[in-house]
Enzyme design. Structure first.
Site, short mmCIF file in Angstrom:
data_model
loop_
_atom_site.label_atom_id
_atom_site.label_comp_id
_atom_site.label_asym_id
_atom_site.label_seq_id
_atom_site.Cartn_x
_atom_site.Cartn_y
_atom_site.Cartn_z
N GLY A 1 -3.32 -4.66 10.23
CA GLY A 1 -3.43 -3.46 11.00
C GLY A 1 -3.78 -2.38 10.19
N HIS A 23 0.88 5.04 1.12
CA HIS A 23 -0.03 5.92 2.07
C HIS A 23 0.65 7.37 2.21
CE1 HIS A 23 -2.53 7.36 5.38
NE2 HIS A 23 -1.30 7.57 6.03
N ASN A 36 0.92 -1.16 -0.03
CA ASN A 36 -0.10 -0.15 -0.11
C ASN A 36 0.81 1.17 0.02
OD1 ASN A 36 -2.29 1.79 0.21
ND2 ASN A 36 -1.87 1.58 2.47
N ASP A 50 -2.42 0.59 8.15
CA ASP A 50 -1.13 1.27 8.11
C ASP A 50 -0.16 0.89 8.89
OD1 ASP A 50 -2.49 2.50 5.82
OD2 ASP A 50 -3.15 4.16 7.03
C1 GRF Z 1 -2.60 8.64 -2.51
O1 GRF Z 1 -1.96 9.77 -2.15
C2 GRF Z 1 -2.64 7.65 -1.42
O2 GRF Z 1 -1.68 7.92 -0.66
C3 GRF Z 1 -4.03 7.97 -0.82
O3 GRF Z 1 -4.69 8.16 -1.87
C4 GRF Z 1 -3.86 8.97 -2.71
C5 GRF Z 1 -4.50 8.26 -4.33
O4 GRF Z 1 -4.30 9.00 -5.00
N1 GRF Z 1 -4.45 6.89 0.21
P1 GRF Z 1 -4.47 8.55 -6.78
O5 GRF Z 1 -5.91 7.70 -6.76
O6 GRF Z 1 -3.56 7.48 -6.83
O7 GRF Z 1 -4.36 9.54 -7.73
#
Ligand code: GRF
Length: 206
Positions: free
Chosen positions: A149, A115, A113, A151
């Site tokens: 969990g 984040h 993922n 993140d």
């Molecule tokens: C990213 O910044 C990610 O970290 C967050 O949502 C955003 C997704 O952006 N969870 P996109 O859909 O890839 O433009």
């Protein structure tokens, strides 16, 4: 002559604009990148992320939570959709659902993922907003292997950006996303080309 290794198979999960997905689609046009996006999954319809996949000729699937009698059923259906595409890596790129135990049993060793905060600070849905509210002077993005969990999984890489005095949530979010996309492309490339080990919480790419 040795054959080049076949490109690793990426399944990308999205819930929104899909700009991180687009960065991967663009990178994968170069055969030297070492990976290609074989499918894109979403938890909702009508999002730009699915259009980006369609424009790139990549198959899509949608598993909406509301279409299943329980979260367990949804988890199993999502797992089955992803498994159909035999991924080497599964990447949550703005996918706004926590997967369940069935999914983690199938893909927990290769589900990543990205984040938009410097974990373990500011997990959850509003990383940039929470970072601004706290008054931090640097923010950034974290790529990590997903565990059960929120993140909390082992970290692959982090990138920082400055927080500027006149930032609002939107300007900070956008600055993070630029760095985040670059990191995602670079690190997924490294993972598929070089492999990795996880010892405790420590991820190493040789
Ligand atoms: C990213 O910044 C990610 O970290 C967050 O949502 C955003 C997704 O952006 N969870 P996109 O859909 O890839 O433009």
């Amino acid at each position: 002559m040795t054959e080049p290794a076949p490109a690793a198979r990426l399944v990308v999960l999205v819930s929104g604009s899909g700009s991180n997905l687009q960065a991967l689609l663009d990178a994968a046009t170069d055969p030297a990148y070492g990976a290609r996006v074989v499918a894109v999954g979403a938890d909702r319809t009508g999002i730009a992320g699915l259009d980006r996949a369609a424009n790139a000729g990549v198959p899509t699937f949608v598993a909406e939570l509301s279409a299943y009698p329980s979260r367990t059923d949804w988890d199993r259906a999502l797992t089955a959709h992803v498994a159909e595409h035999r991924p080497d890596l599964v990447i949550s790129a703005g996918f706004l659902k926590l997967v369940g135990p069935h999914f983690l049993a199938a893909f927990g060793d290769r589900y990543l993922n990205t984040h938009n905060s410097l974990l373990p600070a500011f997990p959850g849905m509003h990383g940039p907003r929470d970072a601004l509210a706290y008054g931090v002077k640097v923010a950034g993005a974290t790529l990590f292997f997903v565990d059960a969990g929120v993140d909390t999984g082992p970290i692959v890489a982090q990138v920082t950006v400055p927080v500027l005095d006149d930032d609002d949530e939107q300007t900070l979010t956008e600055r993070i996303k630029v760095a985040e996309r670059r990191q995602l492309v670079e690190q997924i490339g490294r993972l598929v080309r070089d492999g990795w080990t996880i010892t405790g919480r420590k991820v190493t790419i040789p």
